[in-house]
Write an enzyme that holds these catalytic residues in place. Structure first.
Site, PDB file in Angstrom:
ATOM      1  N   CYS A   2     -43.219 -72.415  66.881  1.00 30.56           N
ATOM      2  CA  CYS A   2     -44.267 -71.738  67.636  1.00 30.56           C
ATOM      3  C   CYS A   2     -44.197 -70.238  67.327  1.00 30.56           C
ATOM      4  O   CYS A   2     -43.126 -69.657  67.312  1.00 30.56           O
ATOM      5  CB  CYS A   2     -44.193 -71.917  69.144  1.00 30.56           C
ATOM      6  SG  CYS A   2     -44.453 -73.607  69.673  1.00 30.56           S
ATOM      7  N   ARG A  27     -44.343 -70.997  61.478  1.00 27.41           N
ATOM      8  CA  ARG A  27     -43.501 -71.426  62.609  1.00 27.41           C
ATOM      9  C   ARG A  27     -44.069 -72.631  63.337  1.00 27.41           C
ATOM     10  O   ARG A  27     -43.459 -73.169  64.251  1.00 27.41           O
ATOM     11  CB  ARG A  27     -43.355 -70.270  63.603  1.00 27.41           C
ATOM     12  CG  ARG A  27     -42.769 -69.024  63.010  1.00 27.41           C
ATOM     13  CD  ARG A  27     -42.717 -67.927  64.036  1.00 27.41           C
ATOM     14  NE  ARG A  27     -41.709 -68.219  65.028  1.00 27.41           N
ATOM     15  CZ  ARG A  27     -40.449 -67.823  64.949  1.00 27.41           C
ATOM     16  NH1 ARG A  27     -40.044 -67.111  63.915  1.00 27.41           N
ATOM     17  NH2 ARG A  27     -39.601 -68.127  65.892  1.00 27.41           N
ATOM     18  N   TRP A  74     -46.067 -75.508  67.461  1.00 23.25           N
ATOM     19  CA  TRP A  74     -45.380 -76.697  66.955  1.00 23.25           C
ATOM     20  C   TRP A  74     -45.096 -77.525  68.185  1.00 23.25           C
ATOM     21  O   TRP A  74     -44.307 -77.136  69.039  1.00 23.25           O
ATOM     22  CB  TRP A  74     -44.088 -76.300  66.242  1.00 23.25           C
ATOM     23  CG  TRP A  74     -43.411 -77.456  65.577  1.00 23.25           C
ATOM     24  CD1 TRP A  74     -43.665 -77.955  64.334  1.00 23.25           C
ATOM     25  CD2 TRP A  74     -42.362 -78.268  66.120  1.00 23.25           C
ATOM     26  NE1 TRP A  74     -42.851 -79.024  64.073  1.00 23.25           N
ATOM     27  CE2 TRP A  74     -42.042 -79.240  65.148  1.00 23.25           C
ATOM     28  CE3 TRP A  74     -41.665 -78.291  67.323  1.00 23.25           C
ATOM     29  CZ2 TRP A  74     -41.058 -80.210  65.348  1.00 23.25           C
ATOM     30  CZ3 TRP A  74     -40.687 -79.257  67.532  1.00 23.25           C
ATOM     31  CH2 TRP A  74     -40.394 -80.198  66.533  1.00 23.25           C
ATOM     32  N   ASN A 100     -42.873 -69.963  73.504  1.00 24.61           N
ATOM     33  CA  ASN A 100     -42.129 -70.670  72.454  1.00 24.61           C
ATOM     34  C   ASN A 100     -40.810 -71.084  73.073  1.00 24.61           C
ATOM     35  O   ASN A 100     -40.085 -70.252  73.593  1.00 24.61           O
ATOM     36  CB  ASN A 100     -41.905 -69.720  71.269  1.00 24.61           C
ATOM     37  CG  ASN A 100     -40.912 -70.264  70.265  1.00 24.61           C
ATOM     38  OD1 ASN A 100     -40.717 -71.475  70.170  1.00 24.61           O
ATOM     39  ND2 ASN A 100     -40.280 -69.377  69.525  1.00 24.61           N
ATOM     40  N   GLY A 101     -40.505 -72.379  73.035  1.00 29.13           N
ATOM     41  CA  GLY A 101     -39.248 -72.844  73.617  1.00 29.13           C
ATOM     42  C   GLY A 101     -39.477 -74.131  74.381  1.00 29.13           C
ATOM     43  O   GLY A 101     -40.512 -74.779  74.223  1.00 29.13           O
ATOM     44  N   GLU A 485     -29.790 -81.519  48.343  1.00 28.04           N
ATOM     45  CA  GLU A 485     -30.837 -80.505  48.499  1.00 28.04           C
ATOM     46  C   GLU A 485     -32.083 -80.887  47.694  1.00 28.04           C
ATOM     47  O   GLU A 485     -33.212 -80.709  48.151  1.00 28.04           O
ATOM     48  CB  GLU A 485     -30.279 -79.126  48.096  1.00 28.04           C
ATOM     49  CG  GLU A 485     -31.244 -77.969  48.144  1.00 28.04           C
ATOM     50  CD  GLU A 485     -31.885 -77.719  49.512  1.00 28.04           C
ATOM     51  OE1 GLU A 485     -31.478 -78.312  50.515  1.00 28.04           O
ATOM     52  OE2 GLU A 485     -32.842 -76.931  49.540  1.00 28.04           O
ATOM     53  N   LYS A 489     -35.770 -81.501  49.314  1.00 30.27           N
ATOM     54  CA  LYS A 489     -36.982 -80.798  48.869  1.00 30.27           C
ATOM     55  C   LYS A 489     -38.098 -81.786  48.596  1.00 30.27           C
ATOM     56  O   LYS A 489     -39.241 -81.591  48.974  1.00 30.27           O
ATOM     57  CB  LYS A 489     -36.730 -79.964  47.597  1.00 30.27           C
ATOM     58  CG  LYS A 489     -35.891 -78.734  47.748  1.00 30.27           C
ATOM     59  CD  LYS A 489     -36.536 -77.611  48.532  1.00 30.27           C
ATOM     60  CE  LYS A 489     -36.283 -77.681  49.989  1.00 30.27           C
ATOM     61  NZ  LYS A 489     -35.125 -77.201  50.596  1.00 30.27           N
ATOM     62  N   GLU A 492     -39.404 -83.542  51.962  1.00 28.84           N
ATOM     63  CA  GLU A 492     -40.086 -82.735  52.973  1.00 28.84           C
ATOM     64  C   GLU A 492     -41.438 -82.205  52.519  1.00 28.84           C
ATOM     65  O   GLU A 492     -42.326 -82.031  53.335  1.00 28.84           O
ATOM     66  CB  GLU A 492     -39.195 -81.594  53.491  1.00 28.84           C
ATOM     67  CG  GLU A 492     -38.925 -80.490  52.504  1.00 28.84           C
ATOM     68  CD  GLU A 492     -37.996 -79.428  53.063  1.00 28.84           C
ATOM     69  OE1 GLU A 492     -37.973 -79.219  54.275  1.00 28.84           O
ATOM     70  OE2 GLU A 492     -37.289 -78.797  52.255  1.00 28.84           O
ATOM     71  N   HIS A 508     -21.513 -98.452  45.938  1.00 28.03           N
ATOM     72  CA  HIS A 508     -21.138 -99.021  47.227  1.00 28.03           C
ATOM     73  C   HIS A 508     -22.356 -99.341  48.083  1.00 28.03           C
ATOM     74  O   HIS A 508     -22.257 -99.368  49.308  1.00 28.03           O
ATOM     75  CB  HIS A 508     -20.182 -98.064  47.949  1.00 28.03           C
ATOM     76  CG  HIS A 508     -18.938 -97.817  47.151  1.00 28.03           C
ATOM     77  ND1 HIS A 508     -17.910 -98.719  47.067  1.00 28.03           N
ATOM     78  CD2 HIS A 508     -18.603 -96.785  46.328  1.00 28.03           C
ATOM     79  CE1 HIS A 508     -16.970 -98.243  46.256  1.00 28.03           C
ATOM     80  NE2 HIS A 508     -17.380 -97.073  45.802  1.00 28.03           N
ATOM     81  N   LYS A 607     -40.861 -73.763  60.194  1.00 34.30           N
ATOM     82  CA  LYS A 607     -39.685 -72.983  59.840  1.00 34.30           C
ATOM     83  C   LYS A 607     -39.092 -72.436  61.132  1.00 34.30           C
ATOM     84  O   LYS A 607     -39.815 -72.229  62.104  1.00 34.30           O
ATOM     85  CB  LYS A 607     -40.113 -71.831  58.930  1.00 34.30           C
ATOM     86  CG  LYS A 607     -38.997 -71.387  58.027  1.00 34.30           C
ATOM     87  CD  LYS A 607     -39.534 -70.597  56.873  1.00 34.30           C
ATOM     88  CE  LYS A 607     -38.434 -70.270  55.914  1.00 34.30           C
ATOM     89  NZ  LYS A 607     -38.015 -71.420  55.113  1.00 34.30           N
TER      90      LYS A 607
HETATM   91  C1  F6R Z   1     -35.412 -77.328  54.512  1.00 31.43           C
HETATM   92  C2  F6R Z   1     -35.315 -76.320  55.555  1.00 31.43           C
HETATM   93  C3  F6R Z   1     -34.556 -76.669  56.782  1.00 31.43           C
HETATM   94  C4  F6R Z   1     -33.700 -75.461  57.216  1.00 31.43           C
HETATM   95  C5  F6R Z   1     -33.028 -75.758  58.560  1.00 31.43           C
HETATM   96  C6  F6R Z   1     -32.101 -74.655  58.976  1.00 31.43           C
HETATM   97  O1  F6R Z   1     -36.122 -76.852  53.430  1.00 31.43           O
HETATM   98  O2  F6R Z   1     -35.853 -75.257  55.456  1.00 31.43           O
HETATM   99  O3  F6R Z   1     -33.774 -77.802  56.604  1.00 31.43           O
HETATM  100  O4  F6R Z   1     -32.757 -75.217  56.234  1.00 31.43           O
HETATM  101  O5  F6R Z   1     -34.006 -75.936  59.539  1.00 31.43           O
HETATM  102  O6  F6R Z   1     -32.777 -73.450  59.107  1.00 31.43           O
HETATM  103  P1  F6R Z   1     -32.023 -72.061  59.131  1.00 31.43           P
HETATM  104  O7  F6R Z   1     -31.397 -71.887  57.800  1.00 31.43           O
HETATM  105  O8  F6R Z   1     -33.085 -71.061  59.412  1.00 31.43           O
HETATM  106  O9  F6R Z   1     -30.996 -72.163  60.210  1.00 31.43           O
END
Ligand code: F6R
Length: 612
Positions: A2, A27, A74, A100-101, A485, A489, A492, A508, A607
């Site tokens: 948010c 966000r 969000w 936000n929260g 990772e 990528k 997501e 396994h 994010k």
């Molecule tokens: C994946 C991604 C998330 C963040 C996770 C932690 O591409 O961006 O998995 O890595 O939400 O976020 P931070 O690093 O901001 O604590």
């Protein structure tokens, strides 16, 4: 999660709020809304979907006013629809709130309000908050500020919020507990936002609110206090952030721009901290905890998502170079499982945003248990940087694409420097290896530049597998986190199911999935387990799986076995995560683009995960 924005001053608030919401859209993008006050009247518009939908909705309306608030959501409580979109107005129209929260005790507050005759239009916890404030205001005949403060003492949960009271229309009331809030100080104007990105084009004078603080802002002044009414002196800081850093700069997507920024962001991260002559690592942010690091019996790295993957690379490197036992924990698990922590433990919290709720909670818990807590963080002034006693910034610059890319490589760079420094301080690393690694670290940005110039190859391979439904990623040792990772990528941003495994684990269980339709991305650069990885490739080929191998330039052995090779320049095995991740990021990016996915704003994600 948010985005919140507010403005009070002499300018037209509408464009400031809409542009601010666009900057904060990463966000959350389930819905967007604004409220402006003009002549003591509120104009509230809200719309499901992105800020552009709200803009379309408001294009023909005459919206006026120099005071307003905006929100991009969000969804937590209630569906992402117009009704649940913020701002929320209290039943008698006295208060308008963006938040936000999560209000954890909303059900109990809702029941109390219902008993007092209140009814609700949305399913949100925010509407309960707006009405709780209003109830206190009307019943107690108190000021808007006092009503907000009293309401907040009844709240359990996290909030960053901005409140307008229609009876006191020349002020904004902002408060924070757990969810970030910053205030920009202009000339007879103030800006409020979840982070500095919407503010920086107007002013670089920033006040970061701390938990349980409340600010009352008119266009001429700001007063800051605790929610229990203790006056505070606002600390204005100058933020060094260029507007170009938060724009796309000619790239189709922020994610692509951020992938291409990695030679620079890695360089910025080690510049001034790793010197070649004499070969040395200087991490000034750790000076006050060197004694703790020297004596630490164990290091625990806590993080979430991509940052957790970087932590796994850190585990490998710190154990290898400094011979200190390292555990890597999901912050969300760590905080809820009564971990055994002693004051001889050092906790390293890794977070791009510095606002991830679980990571912050883990940090607070570790501090309470007496551990030394260090942060590795990208966002200056974020909660993590204020909750830790020492730390190292990743100088990656703002990361706007929801999928993390340059933050990962910058985190790995910092963890590499920490492992080298600890190895040297503990005399576990020879001068020669230390020097060689530092010199090689300097070469990484150029090697990444070279990799980026091979994007047509990644695009081509992506075009062949864009319709895949599953994908397996394999790696060993320090390249196993790179496999994780790479898989993250892909899933997501393209919504293709992908899983990462240590290459030898495939036998396994996951090998049962291999058939002629299963792409297997295997990171197979040269190190001590290279021969074993070649065997793993054979095992996949024997089951007709498709091999996409990330290999060193000129590797003819794997070239003969694999369906496709993505070549990376040779580097020291310990630094290979920094090079091998690049083809995987671009492979995912191109697949997502070809599938028509919204690369920068993948579905259901946001994010900065500021809720648990
Ligand atoms: C994946 C991604 C998330 C963040 C996770 C932690 O591409 O961006 O998995 O890595 O939400 O976020 P931070 O690093 O901001 O604590």
């Amino acid at each position: 999660m948010c985005g919140i924005v507010g403005y009070i001053g002499n300018k037209d608030a509408y464009p400031i709020l809409i542009n601010g919401l666009k900057r904060l859209e990463y966000r959350g993008y389930d819905s967007a809304g604004i409220a402006l006050i003009d002549n003591n009247k509120a104009q509230v518009y809200k719309k499901q979907g992105k800020v552009s939908e709200l803009e379309k909705e408001t294009a023909t309306k005459k919206i006026t006013g120099n005071i307003g608030i905006g929100h991009t959501r969000w969804a937590t409580h209630g569906l992402p629809n117009d009704i649940n979109a913020h701002p929320h107005m209290s039943m008698n129209g006295k208060f308008i709130v963006i938040h936000n929260g999560i209000i954890e005790n909303y059900a109990r507050l809702q029941k109390k309000l219902c008993d007092r005759g209140y009814s609700f239009t949305s399913e949100t916890d925010t509407e309960i908050l707006a009405n709780t404030i209003e109830y206190i205001y009307l019943k107690g005949k108190v000021s808007a500020e006092l009503a907000v403060r009293l309401a907040l003492t009844k709240i359990i949960g996290a909030y960053g919020l901005v409140v307008i009271c229609i009876d006191e229309p020349n002020q904004l009331i902002a408060a924070r507990n757990g969810s970030p809030l910053v205030i920009g100080v202009g000339e007879k104007e103030y800006f409020i936002a979840s982070d500095a990105t919407p503010i920086i084009e107007h002013t670089n004078r920033i006040i970061y609110l701390n938990d349980k603080e409340i600010a009352v802002v008119t266009k001429n002044e700001l007063s800051l206090k605790t929610i229990t009414n203790d006056a505070l002196i606002p600390m204005i800081q100058e933020l060094n952030l260029d507007i170009e850093e938060i724009e796309k700069g000619g790239y189709d997507h922020f994610m692509l721009k951020e992938i291409y920024e990695q030679p620079k962001s890695i360089n910025d991260t080690f510049r001034g901290r790793a010197s070649q002559n004499p070969p040395e690592i200087y991490l000034g942010g750790l000076y006050n905890v060197f004694d703790k690091l020297d004596e630490a019996e164990r290091i625990i790295i806590v993080a979430c998502g991509t940052s957790w993957h970087a932590g796994l690379v850190g585990e490998y490197l710190i154990e290898e170079f400094a011979r200190i036992p390292v555990e890597v924990e999901y912050a969300s698990e760590f905080r809820y499982r009564n971990p055994i922590i002693s004051k001889n433990d050092v906790i390293i919290a890794v977070s791009q945003s510095g606002e991830t709720a679980d990571t912050i909670a883990a940090v607070k818990m570790a501090r309470e248990l007496g551990a030394t807590v260090i942060g590795i963080c990208n966002v200056v002034g974020s909660s993590l940087t204020r909750e830790t006693e020492a730390g190292v910034y990743t100088h990656a610059g703002p990361e706007i694409g929801v999928a993390s890319t340059k933050a990962f490589s910058a985190q790995v760079t910092v963890l590499t420097m920490i492992s080298l420094l600890l190895g040297k301080r503990r005399k576990k690393l020879s001068e020669k290896t230390y020097t060689t690694l530092i010199k090689e670290l300097y070469k990484i940005p150029d090697k990444i530049t070279q990799l980026l110039s091979q994007n047509e190859t990644y695009k081509h391979v992506a075009s062949l597998y864009k319709d895949a439904t599953n994908c397996i990623y394999l790696g060993r040792g320090v390249l196993f986190p790179v496999a994780l990772e790479g898989a993250l990528k892909l899933k997501e941003i393209s919504y293709i199911h992908a899983e990462g495994y240590p290459a030898a684990e495939m036998k396994h269980g996951p090998i049962a999935l291999i058939d002629e339709n299963m792409p297997v991305v295997i990171i197979a650069t040269k190190d001590h387990s290279y021969e074993k990885v070649v065997s793993n490739i054979q095992e996949v080929k024997a089951r007709k799986g498709i091999i996409i191998a990330v290999v060193n330039e000129g590797d003819t052995t794997i070239a003969k076995l694999a369906d496709h090779v993505l070549e990376v320049p040779e580097t020291l095995p310990e630094l290979a995560p920094l090079t091998t991740i690049i083809p995987l990021q671009l492979f995912s990016y191109y697949i997502a683009v070809m599938r028509g996915c919204n690369v920068d704003q993948p579905r259901n994600l946001a994010k900065s995960v500021t809720v648990e």
